[in-house]
Scaffold this active site. Sequence first.
Site, PDB file in Angstrom:
ATOM      1  CD  GLU A 137      -3.127  -1.035   2.254  1.00 18.98           C
ATOM      2  OE1 GLU A 137      -4.123  -1.343   2.332  1.00 18.98           O
ATOM      3  OE2 GLU A 137      -2.601  -0.110   3.538  1.00 18.98           O
ATOM      4  CD  GLU A 178      -4.843  -4.693   3.777  1.00 20.02           C
ATOM      5  OE1 GLU A 178      -3.707  -5.179   3.347  1.00 20.02           O
ATOM      6  OE2 GLU A 178      -5.103  -4.048   4.424  1.00 20.02           O
TER       7      GLU A 178
END
Length: 481
Positions: free
Chosen positions: A188, A284
Site C-alpha cells: 500500500e 486486501e
Amino acid sequence: MKTLTISAFLSSLALCATLATAQDITPTRVGPVSQYGQLMTGKNSQGQGRIYGSCEGVKDGAEVQVRGMSLYWSLMPQALEFWSEEGISTMVNDMKIQIVRAAMATGNEDWKGEWNGIQLKGYASDPNNQKQFMKTVVEAAIKNDIYVIIDWHSHEAHKQTDAAKGFFKEMAEAYGKYDNVIFEVYNEPQQIPWSDVKNYANQVIEVIRQYSDNLVLVGNPSWDQNPSDAIGNEVNDPKKNTAYTLHYYANSHNWEGNYSWGGESEGVKGEKAIKAGLSVFISEWGTGNADGKGTPDQGRNQSWQEYVNKYQLSWANWSASKISEGTAAFEGSSTKTSLQYTTSGNLVKGYLSTNPDSYTKCAANSNSNNNNQSQGDSNNNQNQNENNNQGNNNQNNNQNGNNNTAISMQTNLNFNVTFSGNALHIAGSPMTVEIFSTKGNKLMAVDNVSGTLSLAKLPVGMYVAKVRGNGTNMVRAIQIK
C-alpha cells in the site's frame, strides 16, 4: 520449423534433467490451481480487464475469480500461528479458501513480540526468519493446491528497492515455476506519485521476470485506492501479466458515486481502470473500518460484494488472525487446527461458502477449446500481448516457408509425437504434456492429450516440451514462431 542445433538440443536436455531432479512440491488434493492453472491478465469481449487461467485462456466465460484470506502482518504472535501448514490446511477445509496472502513485514519493525522463541522483527532486521515464515506458507499453499500471494507488505517499498529485489529474486527462483504463486511487490503506497511506484515496480518486475512469468500485483497511491492512476501509464512488464490492486474497508469506503468533498469513490476509480482494460485484484479488504476496527456493516459489505462479483474480482480478506480487531476473522480461543469465528469471520465465511466444494484437473479438451479460441483472437478480443504474439507468428509464417515442417519427437508401438504448425500432434496412447520456459518455469500442463495440442498462445521463442506416459518420459526443445 528449423532443425534444432545439437547444442540447443543438449541444453534443453540438461535443463529438463535439472527440472526432473529438483525436489518438487506435490499437491495433496485437486484444488483451484489444478483446475485454472496459472493466473493471467486479459480483456473480455467488451475490452474490460479481467483475470483468467492458463488452462482455458483468455476468452469470455473463462474468467477466474478466486477468494480467500490474507494473513495478518508477520510481526504478531496472534497472527503467526496461522502462518503454518496446519493453519492453511484448516482454512482450506473449514472456509473453502482458494487463495491465501502472506503479508510479510519488510522493514525494521519490532513490536517486541515473541513466537516459538523467535523475537519478531521485520525483514530488514531479521531476513532469515521472515523468509522462513513466507516459505512455510507458500509450500503449504502448493500442497493444498491453492493460490498464494507473496506480499511485500510495506507502505514505503520504493525506499526499500534493493532489499525487495533481493527478496523477490530468491522467491521467484525458488517458487516461480509453480502456478500457485502470485507476487505482490508493493502493498500500500502512501500519498506518493504514481511515477515513484511505477519506477520501483519496474525494477522489481525485471528481477522476477528472469525466473517467472507468474501474475504480479502492483499497488497504487493512497493505500491502493487509485488503480486508475495506471491508465495509459502501466508498469513495464515484458510478459504483460500485471494487475493493479484495489483495497477497501466496507465501513469507510464507497463502491459508487462521489464523496461530499468531491472525490471519486474507490469503487469508481477501480471501475475506470477495469473499463480501460486493466486487470484489478483486491488483495486486501476488510469488513469494518479502515483502521481494522468497528463492527461490520452488513448492508455496506453486501453492496461491496455485489461490486466485486459484477467485475469478477479476486480477493483476500483481512485478516486470518485472532488479533483484537473488528476485522479479525478468528476469536482468541482459536488455534491453527480449530477455528472459532468473530462477527467478521462468520460474514466472510458465508461469502466463501459459495466457493466450489471440489475441482477438476485441467483436461485436454478444455485446453484444446481454448487453443482454438486463441487462434481467433481478433474475434474474441484477447489481450494485447496475445494479439501481438499471434501477429508475429503470422508474419514469421509468411516469411518462413519451412515453419510447418514436422519434427518427429518419438515413435514406438504405443504413440507417435510430432511438432508442426506451432502444435504438438500425438497419435496413439493419451499422454501428459508439460511445457517449460528455457528458465525452467512450467507454463502449461495438460493430461490425457491425444490428437492436436495447439501451443499458438505461447509467445514467440524457445521452449522445452516434456511428454510422458506409458513408462515413457521424453523431452525435446521446440520453437514457437
